[in-house]
Design a protein around this motif. Sequence first.
Motif, PDB file in Angstrom:
ATOM      1  N   LEU A  33     140.823  59.965  22.686  1.00 21.21           N
ATOM      2  CA  LEU A  33     141.546  61.237  22.810  1.00 21.21           C
ATOM      3  C   LEU A  33     140.724  62.397  22.280  1.00 21.21           C
ATOM      4  N   ILE A  34     140.006  62.170  21.154  1.00 26.47           N
ATOM      5  CA  ILE A  34     139.129  63.213  20.605  1.00 26.47           C
ATOM      6  C   ILE A  34     138.053  63.573  21.605  1.00 26.47           C
ATOM      7  N   ASP A  35     137.456  62.548  22.263  1.00 22.45           N
ATOM      8  CA  ASP A  35     136.417  62.799  23.274  1.00 22.45           C
ATOM      9  C   ASP A  35     136.957  63.615  24.442  1.00 22.45           C
ATOM     10  N   ILE A  36     138.209  63.309  24.837  1.00 20.02           N
ATOM     11  CA  ILE A  36     138.821  64.056  25.944  1.00 20.02           C
ATOM     12  C   ILE A  36     138.997  65.527  25.557  1.00 20.02           C
ATOM     13  N   LEU A  37     139.507  65.755  24.334  1.00 18.54           N
ATOM     14  CA  LEU A  37     139.709  67.137  23.872  1.00 18.54           C
ATOM     15  C   LEU A  37     138.395  67.887  23.760  1.00 18.54           C
ATOM     16  N   LEU A  38     137.380  67.207  23.284  1.00 21.24           N
ATOM     17  CA  LEU A  38     136.066  67.851  23.170  1.00 21.24           C
ATOM     18  C   LEU A  38     135.511  68.200  24.546  1.00 21.24           C
ATOM     19  N   SER A  39     135.720  67.301  25.488  1.00 19.05           N
ATOM     20  CA  SER A  39     135.244  67.551  26.842  1.00 19.05           C
ATOM     21  C   SER A  39     135.933  68.771  27.448  1.00 19.05           C
ATOM     22  N   ILE A  40     137.270  68.850  27.247  1.00 24.02           N
ATOM     23  CA  ILE A  40     138.025  70.006  27.758  1.00 24.02           C
ATOM     24  C   ILE A  40     137.558  71.287  27.073  1.00 24.02           C
ATOM     25  N   SER A  41     137.293  71.180  25.772  1.00 22.10           N
ATOM     26  CA  SER A  41     136.862  72.357  25.010  1.00 22.10           C
ATOM     27  C   SER A  41     135.511  72.865  25.477  1.00 22.10           C
ATOM     28  N   HIS A  42     134.613  71.941  25.876  1.00 27.63           N
ATOM     29  CA  HIS A  42     133.309  72.366  26.409  1.00 27.63           C
ATOM     30  C   HIS A  42     133.486  73.089  27.736  1.00 27.63           C
ATOM     31  N   GLU A  43     134.434  72.604  28.537  1.00 28.88           N
ATOM     32  CA  GLU A  43     134.667  73.220  29.843  1.00 28.88           C
ATOM     33  C   GLU A  43     135.371  74.562  29.714  1.00 28.88           C
ATOM     34  N   TYR A  44     136.281  74.654  28.711  1.00 24.61           N
ATOM     35  CA  TYR A  44     137.041  75.890  28.486  1.00 24.61           C
ATOM     36  C   TYR A  44     136.856  76.329  27.033  1.00 24.61           C
TER      37      TYR A  44
END
Length: 537
Positions: free
Chosen positions: A113-124
Amino acid sequence: MNKKFMIKDFEDYIPEHILSRAYDYYMSETIDNLHIEGDVVYATVLGNHTYDVNIQLDKTHRYVLSTSCTCPYDKGLYCKHIAAVLYQLLEEIPNENIEDLKPFLEGKSKEELIDILLSISHEYPMIASRFQHFDIEDEVEQMIDEYLCDYIEDGFIGYKDLPKAIKGFDAALRKAELASPIAQFQISFTIIKKWIDIYMETDDSSGYLSSIKNQALFYLNEASRQIEDPLLILENVRDMTKIMLENMGTDIDDIYIEWMNAIIPLSKHNEIKTILTDVIKVLLNHETDYQYFKYYKDDLMEIYYQILYLSSKEEADALMCENLDNRAMKLKYIEKALDEKKYDVIIKMCEENLIKSLGYEEEWHHWLVIAYQLNQQTDLALKHMRSLILKGDTTYYQAYKTSYDDESWRNETLNLLEILGREKYPRSIYEKIMIEEKMYHQLFVYIKKYSHKVFEFYRYLDNEYQKEIKSLMEQEIYEQFLKGSSKKHYLYRVSYLDTYKNAYGKEETQILVSNLKAHFKNRKALNEVLDLYVKKI
Protein backbone atom coordinates in the motif's frame (compact mmCIF):
# COMPACT_ATOMS: atom_id res chain seq x y z
CA MET A 1 -13.31 27.02 -25.27
CA ASN A 2 -13.67 24.14 -22.79
CA LYS A 3 -12.51 20.71 -23.85
CA LYS A 4 -14.64 17.65 -23.20
CA PHE A 5 -13.03 15.39 -20.62
CA MET A 6 -13.95 12.64 -18.19
CA ILE A 7 -14.60 13.82 -14.66
CA LYS A 8 -12.10 11.34 -13.24
CA ASP A 9 -9.38 12.77 -15.51
CA PHE A 10 -9.97 16.49 -14.80
CA GLU A 11 -6.56 16.92 -13.11
CA ASP A 12 -4.89 16.27 -16.50
CA TYR A 13 -6.51 19.44 -17.90
CA ILE A 14 -5.90 21.90 -15.07
CA PRO A 15 -2.51 23.41 -14.06
CA GLU A 16 -0.98 22.03 -10.87
CA HIS A 17 -0.86 25.39 -9.04
CA ILE A 18 -4.63 25.73 -9.56
CA LEU A 19 -5.23 22.17 -8.39
CA SER A 20 -3.23 22.75 -5.21
CA ARG A 21 -5.36 25.73 -4.16
CA ALA A 22 -8.53 23.96 -5.29
CA TYR A 23 -7.73 20.96 -3.13
CA ASP A 24 -7.31 23.28 -0.12
CA TYR A 25 -10.81 24.62 -0.76
CA TYR A 26 -12.21 21.13 -1.16
CA MET A 27 -10.60 19.78 2.02
CA SER A 28 -11.63 22.87 3.98
CA GLU A 29 -15.27 22.11 3.19
CA THR A 30 -15.93 25.51 1.66
CA ILE A 31 -18.18 24.08 -1.07
CA ASP A 32 -21.81 24.71 -0.27
CA ASN A 33 -25.11 23.58 -1.76
CA LEU A 34 -23.70 21.34 -4.48
CA HIS A 35 -26.58 19.78 -6.43
CA ILE A 36 -27.30 18.46 -9.90
CA GLU A 37 -30.33 19.55 -11.87
CA GLY A 38 -30.68 17.63 -15.13
CA ASP A 39 -27.16 17.62 -16.55
CA VAL A 40 -25.92 20.77 -14.81
CA VAL A 41 -23.95 20.87 -11.57
CA TYR A 42 -24.59 23.92 -9.38
CA ALA A 43 -22.41 24.82 -6.38
CA THR A 44 -21.30 27.78 -4.25
CA VAL A 45 -17.68 28.16 -3.12
CA LEU A 46 -17.02 30.22 -0.01
CA GLY A 47 -13.65 31.98 0.07
CA ASN A 48 -12.81 35.63 0.69
CA HIS A 49 -15.96 36.13 -1.38
CA THR A 50 -18.78 33.82 -2.43
CA TYR A 51 -18.73 32.51 -6.03
CA ASP A 52 -21.21 30.42 -8.02
CA VAL A 53 -19.91 27.55 -10.15
CA ASN A 54 -21.84 25.78 -12.97
CA ILE A 55 -20.59 22.62 -14.69
CA GLN A 56 -22.36 21.17 -17.76
CA LEU A 57 -22.21 17.36 -17.92
CA ASP A 58 -23.08 14.99 -20.71
CA LYS A 59 -26.08 12.66 -20.49
CA THR A 60 -24.03 9.91 -18.83
CA HIS A 61 -22.69 12.30 -16.18
CA ARG A 62 -19.21 10.95 -16.86
CA TYR A 63 -17.95 13.83 -19.01
CA VAL A 64 -17.55 17.57 -18.43
CA LEU A 65 -18.69 19.63 -21.41
CA SER A 66 -18.28 23.18 -20.12
CA THR A 67 -17.68 25.15 -16.91
CA SER A 68 -18.27 28.66 -15.58
CA CYS A 69 -17.58 30.62 -12.38
CA THR A 70 -18.59 34.11 -11.24
CA CYS A 71 -15.08 34.89 -9.93
CA PRO A 72 -12.89 37.40 -11.87
CA TYR A 73 -10.15 34.84 -12.79
CA ASP A 74 -9.19 35.30 -16.48
CA LYS A 75 -5.80 33.59 -16.85
CA GLY A 76 -7.09 30.24 -17.99
CA LEU A 77 -10.16 28.09 -18.57
CA TYR A 78 -10.41 26.73 -15.06
CA CYS A 79 -10.18 28.61 -11.77
CA LYS A 80 -9.58 27.11 -8.32
CA HIS A 81 -13.32 27.28 -7.55
CA ILE A 82 -14.25 25.12 -10.57
CA ALA A 83 -11.49 22.65 -9.73
CA ALA A 84 -12.62 22.48 -6.09
CA VAL A 85 -16.15 21.61 -7.21
CA LEU A 86 -14.73 18.92 -9.52
CA TYR A 87 -12.97 17.34 -6.54
CA GLN A 88 -16.27 17.35 -4.69
CA LEU A 89 -18.05 15.98 -7.74
CA LEU A 90 -15.85 12.92 -7.70
CA GLU A 91 -17.46 12.09 -4.33
CA GLU A 92 -21.00 12.88 -5.47
CA ILE A 93 -21.02 10.80 -8.67
CA PRO A 94 -20.49 7.08 -8.02
CA ASN A 95 -17.28 5.63 -9.36
CA GLU A 96 -18.12 2.44 -11.14
CA ASN A 97 -14.73 0.95 -10.33
CA ILE A 98 -14.80 1.65 -6.58
CA GLU A 99 -16.30 -1.66 -5.56
CA ASP A 100 -13.59 -3.48 -7.50
CA LEU A 101 -10.88 -1.29 -5.95
CA LYS A 102 -11.80 -1.96 -2.31
CA PRO A 103 -11.12 -5.74 -2.27
CA PHE A 104 -8.02 -5.10 -4.36
CA LEU A 105 -6.57 -2.75 -1.70
CA GLU A 106 -7.72 -4.93 1.18
CA GLY A 107 -5.62 -7.73 -0.24
CA LYS A 108 -2.41 -5.70 -0.19
CA SER A 109 0.19 -5.66 2.58
CA LYS A 110 1.20 -2.46 4.37
CA GLU A 111 4.41 -2.25 2.31
CA GLU A 112 2.50 -2.73 -0.95
CA LEU A 113 0.00 0.00 0.00
CA ILE A 114 2.89 2.38 0.78
CA ASP A 115 4.39 1.62 -2.66
CA ILE A 116 1.04 2.36 -4.31
CA LEU A 117 0.74 5.71 -2.49
CA LEU A 118 4.29 6.63 -3.39
CA SER A 119 3.66 5.77 -7.01
CA ILE A 120 0.53 7.96 -7.08
CA SER A 121 2.45 10.76 -5.36
CA HIS A 122 5.17 10.65 -8.03
CA GLU A 123 2.52 10.90 -10.73
CA TYR A 124 0.62 13.68 -8.93
CA PRO A 125 3.06 15.84 -6.87
CA MET A 126 0.16 17.90 -5.56
CA ILE A 127 -1.18 14.85 -3.73
CA ALA A 128 2.23 14.22 -2.19
CA SER A 129 2.18 17.78 -0.92
CA ARG A 130 -1.20 17.20 0.68
CA PHE A 131 -0.01 14.00 2.38
CA GLN A 132 2.97 15.82 3.84
CA HIS A 133 1.56 19.20 4.75
CA PHE A 134 -2.19 19.15 5.05
CA ASP A 135 -3.06 20.24 8.56
CA ILE A 136 -6.18 22.28 9.11
CA GLU A 137 -4.73 23.97 12.20
CA ASP A 138 -1.62 25.11 10.32
CA GLU A 139 -3.82 26.34 7.51
CA VAL A 140 -6.01 28.38 9.88
CA GLU A 141 -2.97 29.79 11.64
CA GLN A 142 -1.51 30.89 8.30
CA MET A 143 -4.87 32.41 7.37
CA ILE A 144 -4.84 34.48 10.57
CA ASP A 145 -1.15 35.42 10.31
CA GLU A 146 -1.55 36.58 6.70
CA TYR A 147 -3.24 39.74 8.00
CA LEU A 148 -1.87 39.84 11.52
CA CYS A 149 1.82 39.94 10.70
CA ASP A 150 1.51 43.29 8.91
CA TYR A 151 0.30 45.00 12.08
CA ILE A 152 1.98 43.30 15.02
CA GLU A 153 5.59 44.02 14.05
CA ASP A 154 5.77 46.91 16.52
CA GLY A 155 4.54 44.66 19.31
CA PHE A 156 1.12 46.29 19.68
CA ILE A 157 -2.01 46.60 17.51
CA GLY A 158 -3.79 49.91 17.95
CA TYR A 159 -7.51 50.63 17.95
CA LYS A 160 -7.60 51.84 14.32
CA ASP A 161 -5.59 48.94 12.92
CA LEU A 162 -7.39 46.16 14.77
CA PRO A 163 -10.31 45.61 12.32
CA LYS A 164 -7.82 45.12 9.45
CA ALA A 165 -5.38 43.05 11.49
CA ILE A 166 -7.99 40.47 12.50
CA LYS A 167 -9.54 39.85 9.09
CA GLY A 168 -7.89 36.43 9.13
CA PHE A 169 -9.84 35.60 12.29
CA ASP A 170 -13.08 36.47 10.48
CA ALA A 171 -12.13 34.19 7.59
CA ALA A 172 -11.31 31.38 10.03
CA LEU A 173 -14.69 31.79 11.74
CA ARG A 174 -16.45 31.47 8.38
CA LYS A 175 -14.48 28.31 7.77
CA ALA A 176 -15.47 26.96 11.20
CA GLU A 177 -19.15 27.68 10.56
CA LEU A 178 -19.21 25.33 7.55
CA ALA A 179 -16.89 22.64 8.88
CA SER A 180 -17.66 19.16 10.18
CA PRO A 181 -17.63 18.81 14.01
CA ILE A 182 -14.00 17.62 14.23
CA ALA A 183 -12.75 20.32 11.84
CA GLN A 184 -14.94 22.91 13.57
CA PHE A 185 -13.38 21.99 16.90
CA GLN A 186 -9.83 22.20 15.53
CA ILE A 187 -10.43 25.52 13.75
CA SER A 188 -12.05 27.06 16.83
CA PHE A 189 -9.25 25.72 19.01
CA THR A 190 -6.65 27.37 16.75
CA ILE A 191 -8.55 30.67 16.77
CA ILE A 192 -8.60 30.69 20.58
CA LYS A 193 -4.89 29.85 20.79
CA LYS A 194 -4.05 32.76 18.47
CA TRP A 195 -6.42 34.99 20.44
CA ILE A 196 -4.51 34.20 23.63
CA ASP A 197 -1.22 35.02 21.86
CA ILE A 198 -2.26 38.53 20.83
CA TYR A 199 -4.98 39.72 23.21
CA MET A 200 -2.62 41.44 25.63
CA GLU A 201 -0.92 43.17 22.69
CA THR A 202 -4.03 44.87 21.30
CA ASP A 203 -6.32 47.79 22.01
CA ASP A 204 -9.66 45.97 21.97
CA SER A 205 -11.76 48.85 23.27
CA SER A 206 -14.03 48.29 20.23
CA GLY A 207 -14.72 44.73 21.41
CA TYR A 208 -13.95 43.22 17.97
CA LEU A 209 -11.42 40.72 19.28
CA SER A 210 -13.65 39.71 22.18
CA SER A 211 -16.53 39.02 19.80
CA ILE A 212 -14.24 36.73 17.79
CA LYS A 213 -13.36 34.82 20.95
CA ASN A 214 -17.04 34.47 21.87
CA GLN A 215 -17.95 33.17 18.41
CA ALA A 216 -15.06 30.68 18.47
CA LEU A 217 -16.20 29.44 21.90
CA PHE A 218 -19.73 29.03 20.52
CA TYR A 219 -18.47 26.86 17.64
CA LEU A 220 -16.26 24.93 20.06
CA ASN A 221 -19.29 24.13 22.20
CA GLU A 222 -21.39 23.20 19.16
CA ALA A 223 -18.68 20.82 17.97
CA SER A 224 -18.22 19.36 21.46
CA ARG A 225 -21.89 18.41 21.56
CA GLN A 226 -21.62 16.49 18.28
CA ILE A 227 -18.23 14.74 18.44
CA GLU A 228 -18.67 11.03 19.10
CA ASP A 229 -15.05 9.92 18.75
CA PRO A 230 -12.73 12.18 20.79
CA LEU A 231 -9.46 10.60 19.63
CA LEU A 232 -8.94 13.16 16.86
CA ILE A 233 -9.14 16.10 19.25
CA LEU A 234 -7.38 14.63 22.30
CA GLU A 235 -4.14 16.42 21.42
CA ASN A 236 -5.98 19.72 21.16
CA VAL A 237 -7.40 19.27 24.64
CA ARG A 238 -3.99 18.29 26.03
CA ASP A 239 -2.37 21.32 24.36
CA MET A 240 -4.84 23.75 25.89
CA THR A 241 -4.57 22.23 29.36
CA LYS A 242 -0.80 22.57 29.09
CA ILE A 243 -1.20 26.25 28.16
CA MET A 244 -3.56 26.70 31.11
CA LEU A 245 -1.10 25.21 33.56
CA GLU A 246 1.66 27.46 32.25
CA ASN A 247 -0.37 30.68 32.34
CA MET A 248 -3.07 30.36 35.01
CA GLY A 249 -2.97 33.26 37.43
CA THR A 250 -2.74 35.98 34.76
CA ASP A 251 -5.02 38.72 33.46
CA ILE A 252 -6.63 36.42 30.88
CA ASP A 253 -7.76 33.60 33.16
CA ASP A 254 -11.33 34.13 31.90
CA ILE A 255 -10.54 32.54 28.53
CA TYR A 256 -9.39 29.29 30.14
CA ILE A 257 -12.54 29.06 32.25
CA GLU A 258 -14.68 29.82 29.20
CA TRP A 259 -12.78 27.24 27.14
CA MET A 260 -13.34 24.53 29.73
CA ASN A 261 -17.02 25.43 30.00
CA ALA A 262 -17.37 25.15 26.22
CA ILE A 263 -16.01 21.61 26.04
CA ILE A 264 -17.85 20.16 29.08
CA PRO A 265 -20.08 18.06 26.72
CA LEU A 266 -16.94 16.16 25.66
CA SER A 267 -16.35 14.94 29.20
CA LYS A 268 -18.90 12.18 28.57
CA HIS A 269 -15.86 10.48 26.99
CA ASN A 270 -13.60 9.04 29.68
CA GLU A 271 -10.39 10.19 27.97
CA ILE A 272 -11.51 13.83 28.01
CA LYS A 273 -13.00 13.54 31.49
CA THR A 274 -9.66 12.29 32.85
CA ILE A 275 -7.66 15.09 31.19
CA LEU A 276 -10.00 17.82 32.44
CA THR A 277 -10.41 16.56 35.99
CA ASP A 278 -6.66 16.05 36.36
CA VAL A 279 -5.88 19.62 35.30
CA ILE A 280 -8.67 21.02 37.50
CA LYS A 281 -7.21 19.23 40.53
CA VAL A 282 -3.81 20.78 39.82
CA LEU A 283 -5.29 24.24 39.36
CA LEU A 284 -7.38 24.04 42.52
CA ASN A 285 -4.16 23.47 44.47
CA HIS A 286 -2.34 26.21 42.55
CA GLU A 287 -0.88 29.01 44.67
CA THR A 288 -0.45 32.45 43.14
CA ASP A 289 -0.12 36.08 44.19
CA TYR A 290 -2.72 37.02 41.59
CA GLN A 291 -5.53 38.36 43.80
CA TYR A 292 -8.47 37.39 41.57
CA PHE A 293 -7.46 33.75 41.15
CA LYS A 294 -9.48 32.76 44.22
CA TYR A 295 -12.65 33.64 42.28
CA TYR A 296 -11.60 31.40 39.40
CA LYS A 297 -11.30 28.52 41.86
CA ASP A 298 -15.07 28.81 42.37
CA ASP A 299 -15.54 28.58 38.59
CA LEU A 300 -13.20 25.59 38.38
CA MET A 301 -15.10 23.75 41.09
CA GLU A 302 -18.39 24.45 39.28
CA ILE A 303 -16.90 22.98 36.06
CA TYR A 304 -15.56 19.99 38.01
CA TYR A 305 -19.07 19.35 39.38
CA GLN A 306 -20.68 19.55 35.93
CA ILE A 307 -18.12 17.16 34.43
CA LEU A 308 -18.78 14.58 37.13
CA TYR A 309 -22.55 15.11 36.94
CA LEU A 310 -22.58 14.04 33.26
CA SER A 311 -21.52 10.51 34.17
CA SER A 312 -22.44 10.14 37.84
CA LYS A 313 -24.80 12.28 39.92
CA GLU A 314 -23.59 10.49 43.06
CA GLU A 315 -19.95 11.30 42.27
CA ALA A 316 -20.85 14.97 41.70
CA ASP A 317 -22.79 15.17 44.98
CA ALA A 318 -19.85 13.57 46.83
CA LEU A 319 -17.57 16.30 45.44
CA MET A 320 -20.08 18.91 46.61
CA CYS A 321 -20.27 17.57 50.15
CA GLU A 322 -16.48 17.29 50.45
CA ASN A 323 -15.97 20.93 49.40
CA LEU A 324 -18.59 22.98 51.23
CA ASP A 325 -15.97 25.61 51.96
CA ASN A 326 -16.16 26.48 48.26
CA ARG A 327 -18.85 29.02 47.29
CA ALA A 328 -19.89 27.15 44.11
CA MET A 329 -20.43 23.96 46.07
CA LYS A 330 -22.32 25.83 48.79
CA LEU A 331 -24.72 27.09 46.15
CA LYS A 332 -25.17 23.58 44.76
CA TYR A 333 -25.83 22.35 48.29
CA ILE A 334 -28.42 25.11 48.85
CA GLU A 335 -30.17 24.29 45.55
CA LYS A 336 -30.30 20.61 46.53
CA ALA A 337 -31.69 21.48 49.98
CA LEU A 338 -34.31 23.72 48.35
CA ASP A 339 -35.47 20.84 46.10
CA GLU A 340 -35.70 18.62 49.18
CA LYS A 341 -37.53 21.39 51.15
CA LYS A 342 -34.82 21.41 53.82
CA TYR A 343 -35.22 25.13 54.55
CA ASP A 344 -33.58 24.93 57.98
CA VAL A 345 -30.40 23.60 56.31
CA ILE A 346 -30.32 26.63 53.98
CA ILE A 347 -30.95 29.05 56.85
CA LYS A 348 -28.22 27.54 59.01
CA MET A 349 -25.62 27.64 56.23
CA CYS A 350 -26.41 31.20 55.07
CA GLU A 351 -26.61 32.68 58.57
CA GLU A 352 -23.22 31.10 59.37
CA ASN A 353 -21.73 32.59 56.19
CA LEU A 354 -22.96 36.06 57.20
CA ILE A 355 -21.61 35.72 60.75
CA LYS A 356 -18.20 34.61 59.44
CA SER A 357 -18.17 37.45 56.86
CA LEU A 358 -17.14 35.10 54.08
CA GLY A 359 -18.12 37.53 51.32
CA TYR A 360 -20.98 37.41 48.79
CA GLU A 361 -23.31 38.78 51.48
CA GLU A 362 -26.07 39.72 49.01
CA GLU A 363 -26.19 36.11 47.83
CA TRP A 364 -26.72 34.75 51.33
CA HIS A 365 -29.37 37.41 52.08
CA HIS A 366 -31.26 36.40 48.92
CA TRP A 367 -31.32 32.74 49.90
CA LEU A 368 -32.39 33.63 53.44
CA VAL A 369 -35.32 35.65 52.12
CA ILE A 370 -36.43 32.63 50.06
CA ALA A 371 -35.88 30.10 52.87
CA TYR A 372 -37.57 32.19 55.59
CA GLN A 373 -40.58 32.88 53.34
CA LEU A 374 -40.96 29.17 52.52
CA ASN A 375 -40.51 28.39 56.21
CA GLN A 376 -43.36 30.80 57.09
CA GLN A 377 -40.99 33.14 58.99
CA THR A 378 -42.06 36.41 57.39
CA ASP A 379 -40.48 38.81 59.92
CA LEU A 380 -37.05 37.25 59.41
CA ALA A 381 -37.50 37.36 55.63
CA LEU A 382 -38.28 41.11 55.89
CA LYS A 383 -35.11 41.66 57.91
CA HIS A 384 -33.00 40.30 55.04
CA MET A 385 -35.01 42.22 52.45
CA ARG A 386 -34.06 45.38 54.33
CA SER A 387 -30.41 44.35 54.40
CA LEU A 388 -30.48 43.92 50.62
CA ILE A 389 -32.05 47.36 50.11
CA LEU A 390 -29.30 48.93 52.20
CA LYS A 391 -26.76 47.20 49.96
CA GLY A 392 -28.31 48.75 46.87
CA ASP A 393 -30.29 45.69 45.75
CA THR A 394 -33.96 46.50 45.05
CA THR A 395 -35.12 42.97 44.12
CA TYR A 396 -37.49 42.86 47.09
CA TYR A 397 -38.19 46.59 47.40
CA GLN A 398 -41.89 46.36 46.49
CA ALA A 399 -42.42 43.25 48.62
CA TYR A 400 -40.77 45.02 51.56
CA LYS A 401 -42.90 48.14 50.99
CA THR A 402 -46.21 46.24 50.95
CA SER A 403 -45.48 44.86 54.42
CA TYR A 404 -46.03 48.41 55.85
CA ASP A 405 -49.10 50.64 56.06
CA ASP A 406 -48.75 54.14 54.55
CA GLU A 407 -47.77 55.99 57.74
CA SER A 408 -45.30 53.33 58.89
CA TRP A 409 -43.76 53.18 55.42
CA ARG A 410 -43.16 56.95 55.44
CA ASN A 411 -41.23 56.60 58.69
CA GLU A 412 -39.34 53.59 57.38
CA THR A 413 -38.24 55.40 54.21
CA LEU A 414 -36.96 58.28 56.35
CA ASN A 415 -35.02 55.76 58.45
CA LEU A 416 -33.61 54.15 55.30
CA LEU A 417 -32.59 57.52 53.89
CA GLU A 418 -30.89 58.46 57.15
CA ILE A 419 -28.80 55.28 57.02
CA LEU A 420 -28.17 55.50 53.26
CA GLY A 421 -27.12 59.13 53.61
CA ARG A 422 -23.88 57.98 55.18
CA GLU A 423 -20.98 57.82 52.77
CA LYS A 424 -20.39 54.07 52.95
CA TYR A 425 -23.75 53.23 51.34
CA PRO A 426 -24.47 53.23 47.58
CA ARG A 427 -25.80 56.49 46.16
CA SER A 428 -28.02 54.75 43.59
CA ILE A 429 -30.47 53.25 46.10
CA TYR A 430 -30.59 56.55 48.06
CA GLU A 431 -31.65 58.33 44.85
CA LYS A 432 -34.10 55.59 43.85
CA ILE A 433 -36.02 55.78 47.14
CA MET A 434 -36.37 59.56 46.97
CA ILE A 435 -37.71 59.38 43.40
CA GLU A 436 -39.86 56.28 43.96
CA GLU A 437 -41.49 57.82 47.03
CA LYS A 438 -41.67 61.36 45.59
CA MET A 439 -39.59 62.76 48.45
CA TYR A 440 -38.63 65.81 46.41
CA HIS A 441 -37.54 68.05 49.27
CA GLN A 442 -34.96 65.45 50.32
CA LEU A 443 -33.93 65.11 46.65
CA PHE A 444 -33.45 68.89 46.37
CA VAL A 445 -31.27 68.96 49.49
CA TYR A 446 -29.26 66.07 48.02
CA ILE A 447 -28.76 67.86 44.67
CA LYS A 448 -27.58 71.02 46.44
CA LYS A 449 -24.89 68.89 48.08
CA TYR A 450 -23.96 67.03 44.87
CA SER A 451 -24.58 69.74 42.27
CA HIS A 452 -23.43 67.64 39.28
CA LYS A 453 -26.53 65.47 39.88
CA VAL A 454 -28.77 68.36 38.83
CA PHE A 455 -28.53 67.32 35.15
CA GLU A 456 -29.78 63.85 36.01
CA PHE A 457 -32.67 64.75 38.33
CA TYR A 458 -33.77 68.29 37.40
CA ARG A 459 -37.02 67.07 35.77
CA TYR A 460 -38.32 65.78 39.10
CA LEU A 461 -37.91 69.20 40.76
CA ASP A 462 -38.53 71.69 37.99
CA ASN A 463 -42.10 72.54 39.02
CA GLU A 464 -41.54 73.12 42.72
CA TYR A 465 -37.93 74.35 42.64
CA GLN A 466 -37.65 75.76 39.12
CA LYS A 467 -35.71 78.91 39.98
CA GLU A 468 -33.27 77.15 42.32
CA ILE A 469 -32.68 74.23 39.91
CA LYS A 470 -32.06 76.58 36.97
CA SER A 471 -29.54 78.55 39.02
CA LEU A 472 -27.82 75.32 40.17
CA MET A 473 -27.59 74.09 36.58
CA GLU A 474 -26.08 77.36 35.34
CA GLN A 475 -23.55 77.41 38.17
CA GLU A 476 -22.55 73.81 37.48
CA ILE A 477 -22.05 74.59 33.75
CA TYR A 478 -19.77 77.51 34.70
CA GLU A 479 -17.83 75.22 37.02
CA GLN A 480 -17.47 72.52 34.39
CA PHE A 481 -16.09 74.94 31.79
CA LEU A 482 -13.90 76.63 34.41
CA LYS A 483 -12.11 73.33 35.07
CA GLY A 484 -11.20 72.87 31.39
CA SER A 485 -8.22 74.00 29.36
CA SER A 486 -8.53 72.07 26.10
CA LYS A 487 -10.94 71.99 23.20
CA LYS A 488 -11.55 68.29 23.82
CA HIS A 489 -12.66 69.05 27.39
CA TYR A 490 -15.03 71.80 26.23
CA LEU A 491 -16.57 69.68 23.47
CA TYR A 492 -17.31 66.95 25.99
CA ARG A 493 -18.99 69.44 28.38
CA VAL A 494 -21.28 70.82 25.67
CA SER A 495 -23.68 68.00 26.54
CA TYR A 496 -24.55 69.97 29.68
CA LEU A 497 -25.79 72.79 27.44
CA ASP A 498 -28.00 70.29 25.62
CA THR A 499 -29.64 69.34 28.93
CA TYR A 500 -30.10 73.02 29.80
CA LYS A 501 -31.72 73.63 26.38
CA ASN A 502 -34.12 70.70 26.89
CA ALA A 503 -35.10 72.13 30.27
CA TYR A 504 -35.36 75.85 29.54
CA GLY A 505 -35.49 76.28 25.77
CA LYS A 506 -33.39 77.71 22.97
CA GLU A 507 -33.59 81.40 23.92
CA GLU A 508 -32.48 80.86 27.52
CA THR A 509 -29.62 78.70 26.25
CA GLN A 510 -28.45 81.41 23.84
CA ILE A 511 -28.44 83.92 26.72
CA LEU A 512 -26.41 81.50 28.84
CA VAL A 513 -23.91 80.94 26.01
CA SER A 514 -23.52 84.71 25.57
CA ASN A 515 -22.81 85.07 29.28
CA LEU A 516 -20.28 82.22 29.11
CA LYS A 517 -18.51 83.83 26.15
CA ALA A 518 -18.29 87.11 28.04
CA HIS A 519 -17.07 85.44 31.22
CA PHE A 520 -14.45 83.35 29.38
CA LYS A 521 -13.57 85.85 26.67
CA ASN A 522 -9.85 85.07 26.91
CA ARG A 523 -10.34 81.36 26.26
CA LYS A 524 -10.12 81.04 22.50
CA ALA A 525 -10.79 77.28 22.34
CA LEU A 526 -13.89 77.57 24.51
CA ASN A 527 -15.26 80.46 22.46
CA GLU A 528 -14.79 78.44 19.25
CA VAL A 529 -16.73 75.55 20.78
CA LEU A 530 -19.51 77.87 22.00
CA ASP A 531 -19.76 79.56 18.57
CA LEU A 532 -20.15 76.16 16.91
CA TYR A 533 -22.78 75.22 19.45
CA VAL A 534 -24.84 78.37 18.79
CA LYS A 535 -24.78 77.63 15.04
CA LYS A 536 -25.98 74.10 15.72
CA ILE A 537 -29.01 75.21 17.76
